[in-house]
Design a protein around this motif. Structure first.
Motif, short mmCIF file in Angstrom:
data_model
loop_
_atom_site.label_atom_id
_atom_site.label_comp_id
_atom_site.label_asym_id
_atom_site.label_seq_id
_atom_site.Cartn_x
_atom_site.Cartn_y
_atom_site.Cartn_z
N LYS A 1 1.02 -0.95 0.01
CA LYS A 1 0.60 0.33 0.05
C LYS A 1 0.53 0.97 -0.25
O LYS A 1 1.91 1.51 0.68
CB LYS A 1 -0.66 -0.02 1.05
CG LYS A 1 -2.10 -1.02 1.31
CD LYS A 1 -2.18 -1.54 2.59
CE LYS A 1 -3.47 -1.80 2.60
NZ LYS A 1 -3.24 -4.12 2.13
N ALA A 2 0.83 1.96 -1.36
CA ALA A 2 1.13 3.71 -1.39
C ALA A 2 0.65 4.25 -0.89
O ALA A 2 -0.68 4.84 -1.90
CB ALA A 2 1.98 3.51 -2.38
N ILE A 3 0.74 5.86 -0.51
CA ILE A 3 0.32 6.80 -0.10
C ILE A 3 0.90 7.75 -0.88
O ILE A 3 2.56 7.76 -0.94
CB ILE A 3 -0.09 7.51 1.05
CG1 ILE A 3 -0.66 6.77 2.31
CG2 ILE A 3 -0.31 9.36 1.23
CD1 ILE A 3 -0.59 7.26 3.54
N VAL A 4 0.73 8.32 -2.04
CA VAL A 4 1.80 9.17 -2.97
C VAL A 4 0.79 10.53 -3.15
O VAL A 4 0.01 10.79 -3.17
CB VAL A 4 2.15 8.62 -4.82
CG1 VAL A 4 2.70 9.44 -5.00
CG2 VAL A 4 1.85 7.18 -4.15
N CYS A 5 1.37 11.54 -2.11
CA CYS A 5 0.86 13.20 -2.06
C CYS A 5 1.04 13.71 -3.26
O CYS A 5 2.22 13.72 -4.15
CB CYS A 5 2.10 14.22 -1.48
SG CYS A 5 2.13 12.88 0.61
N ALA A 6 0.36 14.83 -3.54
CA ALA A 6 0.58 15.02 -5.08
C ALA A 6 0.71 14.48 -5.81
O ALA A 6 1.29 15.48 -6.86
CB ALA A 6 1.09 16.79 -4.45
N SER A 7 -0.31 13.89 -6.48
CA SER A 7 -0.38 12.96 -7.43
C SER A 7 -1.30 12.93 -8.22
O SER A 7 -0.80 12.33 -9.41
CB SER A 7 -0.37 11.32 -6.77
OG SER A 7 -1.44 11.48 -5.91
N SER A 8 -1.47 13.71 -8.60
CA SER A 8 -2.54 13.58 -9.64
C SER A 8 -2.67 13.96 -11.00
O SER A 8 -2.55 14.43 -12.00
CB SER A 8 -3.57 15.11 -9.08
OG SER A 8 -3.45 16.01 -8.86
N ARG A 9 -0.87 14.56 -10.55
CA ARG A 9 -0.43 15.76 -12.49
C ARG A 9 0.91 15.75 -12.38
O ARG A 9 1.44 15.28 -10.69
CB ARG A 9 -1.02 16.73 -12.94
CG ARG A 9 -0.72 17.89 -11.58
CD ARG A 9 -1.47 19.18 -12.34
NE ARG A 9 -1.44 19.74 -10.86
CZ ARG A 9 -0.43 21.50 -10.95
NH1 ARG A 9 0.24 21.81 -11.96
NH2 ARG A 9 -0.74 22.28 -9.95
N LEU B 1 5.03 5.31 1.78
CA LEU B 1 5.13 6.78 1.93
C LEU B 1 5.75 7.87 0.44
O LEU B 1 7.45 7.93 0.69
CB LEU B 1 4.76 7.15 2.92
CG LEU B 1 5.29 9.41 3.04
CD1 LEU B 1 3.63 9.47 2.96
CD2 LEU B 1 5.23 9.75 4.99
N VAL B 2 5.40 8.16 0.12
CA VAL B 2 6.06 9.34 -1.22
C VAL B 2 5.23 10.51 -0.80
O VAL B 2 4.38 11.28 -1.02
CB VAL B 2 5.27 8.81 -2.97
CG1 VAL B 2 6.18 10.52 -3.34
CG2 VAL B 2 6.25 7.93 -3.65
N ASN B 3 6.70 11.53 -0.31
CA ASN B 3 6.56 12.87 0.12
C ASN B 3 6.45 13.83 -1.45
O ASN B 3 7.77 14.09 -1.72
CB ASN B 3 6.91 13.40 1.46
CG ASN B 3 6.45 12.31 2.72
OD1 ASN B 3 5.24 13.28 2.71
ND2 ASN B 3 7.07 12.29 3.87
N ASN B 4 5.82 14.64 -1.21
CA ASN B 4 5.69 15.42 -2.31
C ASN B 4 4.57 16.61 -2.54
O ASN B 4 3.47 16.17 -2.08
CB ASN B 4 5.31 14.83 -3.74
CG ASN B 4 4.84 15.68 -5.26
OD1 ASN B 4 6.48 16.42 -5.13
ND2 ASN B 4 4.13 15.25 -5.98
N ASN B 5 4.80 18.11 -3.00
CA ASN B 5 4.19 18.60 -1.70
C ASN B 5 4.08 20.59 -3.27
O ASN B 5 5.83 20.40 -4.07
CB ASN B 5 4.35 19.18 -0.49
CG ASN B 5 2.43 20.03 -0.49
OD1 ASN B 5 2.28 20.35 -1.29
ND2 ASN B 5 3.12 20.94 0.95
#
Length: 259
Positions: A9-17, A85-89
């Motif tokens: 299971k992966a949470i990928v932040c700011a991942s819509s584009r 967890l992929v932290n992106n913002n």
């Protein structure tokens, strides 16, 4: 290559584009169930539909600003115990350092330093208990090579890098890795916005600005979200368990150093 993370299971932040989407796509290709995130519901829905059309994995979309406590709670409610967890913002807008007031500086640090630390705090204990966890932070080449006008973003991301350097050592023996990917000149909306700004300031066309920038890159092109995502997926794989505390440059050779 089988990355050995199918079913994770992966949470990928700011991942819509952009680069976040590239990471979500690559992890879905590897068989991970994905929690997508973005603020624009239409863009988020389109990305979810694209991934569903290509890969047979579970997908949950969370429309929220990850910088807010409410947004983080929504992400963690969708996936309380992620393996990845992929932290992106998004970062603060380009602005000369002399024009930054206290509120802008606090907001920038929250976006690019505090938020990823808060999310890490929320998920890392379970990763350690289960003996597997992968945390990847999308920072920037500007952590190593300053970019004029992005001083706040660079400073906050450098702070995150220094903060997690010690944390990565504390959890390495428990099967949890923490790494950073430093994008260089990637073909994203943010970079395109920079091209437009430079064109307006110089009187040149956007094409001329892009040509001048790519000519300085040894690879002679911009990077793309797909190759960026594949790098992220590898760092999340079972094969990368001995890679931690690293800053991985994806810049086409632009950074001028031997090491």
């Amino acid at each position: 290559m089988d990355l050995g993370i199918s079913g994770r299971k992966a949470i990928v932040c700011a991942s819509s584009r952009g680069l976040g989407k590239g990471c979500a796509m690559a992890l879905a290709e590897a068989g991970c169930d994905i929690v997508l995130n973005g603020r624009n519901t239409d863009t988020l829905a389109a990305t979810e539909a694209e991934i569903r059309g290509r890969y047979n994995v579970g997908i949950t979309s969370v429309a929220a600003d990850v910088s807010t406590i409410e947004g983080q709670k929504a992400l963690l409610a969708a996936c309380p115990k992620p393996d990845i967890l992929v932290n992106n913002n998004g970062g603060p807008p380009r602005k000369d350092y002399s024009q930054l007031d206290r509120e802008a500086m606090i907001d920038g640090v929250i976006q690019n330093m505090v938020t990823p630390i808060e999310l890490l705090q929320a998920v890392i204990d379970n990763m350690c208990e289960q003996g597997f966890g992968r945390i990847v932070n999308i920072t920037s080449m500007s952590v190593r090579m300053p970019i004029e006008g992005l001083d706040l973003s660079s400073g906050a991301r450098a702070g995150l890098t220094a903060f997690l350097a010690g944390v990565s050592k504390q959890v390495a023996g428990k099967g949890v890795t923490i790494n950073n990917i430093l994008p260089g000149k990637m073909d994203t909306d943010r970079l395109r916005g920079g091209f437009k700004f430079a064109a307006e300031q110089s009187g040149k066309s956007i094409d001329e600005v892009e040509a001048a920038i790519t000519s300085d890159i040894p690879a002679q092109r911009l990077g793309n979200a797909a190759e960026f995502g594949q790098t992220c997926a590898f760092l999340c794989s079972t094969h990368a368990g001995y890679i931690t505390g690293q800053n991985v440059l994806l810049d086409g050779g632009l950074y001028p150093a031997a090491f």
